[in-house]
Design an enzyme around this catalytic site. Structure first.
Site, short mmCIF file in Angstrom:
data_model
loop_
_atom_site.label_atom_id
_atom_site.label_comp_id
_atom_site.label_asym_id
_atom_site.label_seq_id
_atom_site.Cartn_x
_atom_site.Cartn_y
_atom_site.Cartn_z
N HIS A 1 -9.35 -3.56 -2.47
CA HIS A 1 -8.27 -2.63 -1.70
C HIS A 1 -8.39 -1.12 -1.45
CE1 HIS A 1 -3.91 -1.96 -0.19
NE2 HIS A 1 -4.03 -0.81 -0.56
N GLU A 2 -8.88 -0.66 -2.68
CA GLU A 2 -9.05 1.00 -2.68
C GLU A 2 -10.33 1.23 -2.05
OE1 GLU A 2 -5.30 0.77 -4.33
OE2 GLU A 2 -6.28 2.41 -3.33
N HIS B 1 -10.10 1.61 1.57
CA HIS B 1 -9.59 2.77 1.93
C HIS B 1 -10.59 3.91 2.09
CE1 HIS B 1 -5.13 2.27 2.01
NE2 HIS B 1 -5.01 2.07 0.80
N CYS C 1 0.89 -1.22 0.00
CA CYS C 1 -0.13 -0.15 -0.04
C CYS C 1 0.76 1.33 0.14
CB CYS C 1 -0.80 -0.01 1.19
SG CYS C 1 -1.84 1.50 1.47
C1 LIG Z 1 4.00 -7.58 0.44
N1 LIG Z 1 3.91 -7.89 -0.90
C2 LIG Z 1 3.65 -7.34 -1.84
O1 LIG Z 1 3.26 -6.26 -1.91
C3 LIG Z 1 3.89 -7.98 -3.27
C4 LIG Z 1 5.08 -8.71 -3.31
C5 LIG Z 1 5.26 -9.29 -4.75
C6 LIG Z 1 4.24 -9.15 -5.61
C7 LIG Z 1 3.15 -8.37 -5.57
C8 LIG Z 1 2.06 -8.33 -6.64
C9 LIG Z 1 3.03 -7.82 -4.17
N2 LIG Z 1 1.80 -7.30 -3.81
C10 LIG Z 1 1.24 -6.09 -4.46
N3 LIG Z 1 1.89 -5.38 -5.58
C11 LIG Z 1 1.50 -4.38 -6.10
N4 LIG Z 1 2.10 -3.65 -6.96
C12 LIG Z 1 3.28 -4.68 -7.86
C13 LIG Z 1 4.18 -3.46 -8.38
N5 LIG Z 1 3.69 -2.53 -9.23
C14 LIG Z 1 4.56 -1.82 -10.15
C15 LIG Z 1 5.55 -1.30 -9.53
C16 LIG Z 1 6.66 -0.76 -10.11
C17 LIG Z 1 5.90 -0.43 -11.59
C18 LIG Z 1 5.04 -0.84 -12.15
C19 LIG Z 1 4.03 -1.70 -11.31
CL1 LIG Z 1 2.49 -2.21 -12.13
C20 LIG Z 1 2.65 -1.96 -8.61
C21 LIG Z 1 1.71 -2.59 -7.91
N6 LIG Z 1 0.58 -3.75 -5.68
C22 LIG Z 1 -0.36 -4.24 -4.67
N7 LIG Z 1 -1.46 -3.66 -4.16
C23 LIG Z 1 -2.52 -4.34 -3.31
S1 LIG Z 1 -3.88 -3.95 -4.12
C24 LIG Z 1 -3.34 -2.39 -4.38
C25 LIG Z 1 -1.85 -2.42 -4.93
C26 LIG Z 1 -1.23 -1.45 -4.90
O2 LIG Z 1 -1.14 -0.75 -5.85
N8 LIG Z 1 -0.29 -1.19 -4.06
C27 LIG Z 1 0.52 -0.12 -3.85
N9 LIG Z 1 0.17 -5.40 -3.75
NI NI Z 2 -3.57 0.98 -0.12
#
Ligand SMILES: CNC(=O)c1cccc(C)c1Nc1nc(N2CCN(c3ccccc3Cl)CC2)nc(N2CSC[C@H]2C(=O)NC)n1
Ligand code: NI
Length: 187
Positions: A157-158, A161, A114
């Site tokens: 998730h959003e 929030h 997040c």
């Molecule tokens: C603790 N382990 C982990 O976090 C986790 C660990 C491994 C894999 C995942 C998949 C995990 N989980 C997770 N990874 C993401 N991203 C992966 C990276 N990516 C991204 C980053 C950089 C450029 C482009 C992009 Cl696309 C952005 C999105 N996003 C979310 N969430 C939860 S729902 C809302 C969403 C969110 O936007 N969070 C900020 N979870």
């Molecule tokens: Ni969040």
């Protein structure tokens, strides 16, 4: 443009408030905010822009995260197929409401992150596998969208929030990594 400086972090009271419905039609101010939120996600996923402005990658952001306690969120989920430039699901959701969902649950195998949480919180975050969400878009047009998989997880998730819920509220404190019976891990 929105940068990490605009994003409030856990501990800020706004993250635990119930956000208020948005009055339609949107004020110019809220239109601008909505557009800036979507642009932030696109910027955060662009290696050059993200590096230049030190943005953390995200696929979803909710207005309370920029200290605006209104029921509005943006998602920009890239296509799982690297070749395609079309996102899997992208847009601004105003006054989103989950009107139905599957009994079947799903989760991200490696847990959730997040933008408002500057630490790793390991654990399974059970979500509905499929949801039907009603919302208004920036033009005030009503939509009813059936989502499944990653887009469904991000929207849930959003929407959390908007209700003052953080992803780790949904992790089983006794056994964070336990897979709830029948859960279908997102693969
Ligand atoms: C603790 N382990 C982990 O976090 C986790 C660990 C491994 C894999 C995942 C998949 C995990 N989980 C997770 N990874 C993401 N991203 C992966 C990276 N990516 C991204 C980053 C950089 C450029 C482009 C992009 Cl696309 C952005 C999105 N996003 C979310 N969430 C939860 S729902 C809302 C969403 C969110 O936007 N969070 C900020 N979870
Ligand atoms: Ni969040």
């Amino acid at each position: 443009m929105i940068t990490m400086d605009d994003i409030i972090r856990e501990g800020h009271p706004t993250l635990r408030k119930i956000a208020k419905d948005v009055k339609l039609p949107l004020t110019q101010e809220l239109v601008q905010l909505a557009e800036d939120m979507l642009q932030f996600l696109k910027n955060s996923q662009d290696p050059e822009i993200a590096e230049k402005f030190e943005l953390r990658g995200g696929v979803g952001i909710a207005a309370p995260q920029v200290n605006v306690s209104s029921r509005l969120l943006a998602v920009h989920v890239p296509s799982s197929d690297e070749e395609s430039d079309e996102p899997e699901f992208s847009g601004v959701l105003i006054n989103p409401k989950i009107i139905s969902h599957s009994v079947q649950q799903t989760c991200l195998p490696d847990g959730e992150g997040c933008l408002s949480v500057d630490r790793e919180v390991p654990g399974i975050v059970p979500r509905h596998k499929r949801i039907t969400v009603e919302y208004y878009d920036i033009d005030g047009i009503k939509h009813k969208e059936r989502l499944r998989g990653y887009p469904a997880i991000v929207v849930q998730h959003e929407i959390d929030h908007l209700n003052g819920i953080m992803f780790y509220d949904r992790i089983d404190p006794e056994n964070p990594l336990a897979l709830p019976d029948g859960i279908d891990i997102l693969g």
